[in-house]
Design a protein around this motif. Structure first.
Motif, short mmCIF file in Angstrom:
data_model
loop_
_atom_site.label_atom_id
_atom_site.label_comp_id
_atom_site.label_asym_id
_atom_site.label_seq_id
_atom_site.Cartn_x
_atom_site.Cartn_y
_atom_site.Cartn_z
N THR A 36 -39.62 62.96 -8.92
CA THR A 36 -39.04 62.58 -10.16
C THR A 36 -37.41 62.53 -10.19
O THR A 36 -36.96 63.58 -9.57
N ARG A 55 -37.65 59.85 -14.56
CA ARG A 55 -38.60 58.90 -13.87
C ARG A 55 -39.11 59.07 -12.75
O ARG A 55 -38.59 59.63 -11.63
N VAL A 56 -40.46 58.81 -12.70
CA VAL A 56 -41.25 59.01 -11.27
C VAL A 56 -40.74 57.88 -10.21
O VAL A 56 -40.63 56.61 -10.61
#
Length: 170
Positions: A36, A55-56
């Motif tokens: 992430t 955000r991944v």
């Protein structure tokens, strides 16, 4: 699933004039690793509550064994195969000793280390230690494949330290 471990590192360009820090975070559980990217803005004023964003950016699912530890790396180490040569070219394109952390070492439960190009989701190298006990704990230290050192502890109550790739030859 449960999270068994988390490791993070600052990325290149962190602390930019825009007032943001970027942190890569690798969380691992069982045979999975999720990376992430966190963007952490600096507070401009006390009355301002800055928003962090996450955000991944990659998922490495179903590795060959349980993940015990992870370590971010700047490069995979010596070029020993065609795939490794491509990785070394990638490191050179990035500027060689830059602050990019495009590789990840995954320490597995039977004293094995896999080095991944997480952006391409390609395993670049797998190294098995000669000693193969089932591990209880592992800690890795180093910033590229050549300097990566592993300390492990198993159910035999012994601590084993080993260098993943060994010293450069030549």
């Amino acid at each position: 699933g449960r999270v068994h471990g988390i490791k993070g590192c600052l990325t290149a360009g962190s602390g930019t004039p825009g007032g943001q820090q970027k942190v890569l975070v690798a969380a691992h559980s069982e045979k999975n690793i999720t990376l992430t990217e966190l963007v952490l803005p600096h507070a401009v004023r006390e009355s301002t509550a800055p928003q962090a964003a996450a955000r991944v950016i990659a998922k490495l699912w179903e590795l060959d064994d349980w993940v015990i530890d992870v370590q971010f790396l700047r490069g995979p180490g010596q070029a020993l195969t065609a795939a490794d040569a491509m990785a070394d070219e990638k490191a050179a394109a990035r500027g060689g000793d830059s602050e990019e952390w495009g590789w990840l070492a995954a320490g597995l439960a039977h004293n094995t280390v896999e080095i991944w190009d997480w952006e391409q989701q390609i395993r670049m190298r797998r190294v098995d230690c000669v000693e193969r006990p089932v591990l209880f704990t592992m800690a890795m230290h180093g910033d590229d494949g050549d300097s990566l050192v592993v300390a492990t502890g198993g159910f035999t109550r012994e601590v084993l330290c080993w260098q993943v790739l060994g010293p450069k030859s030549g």
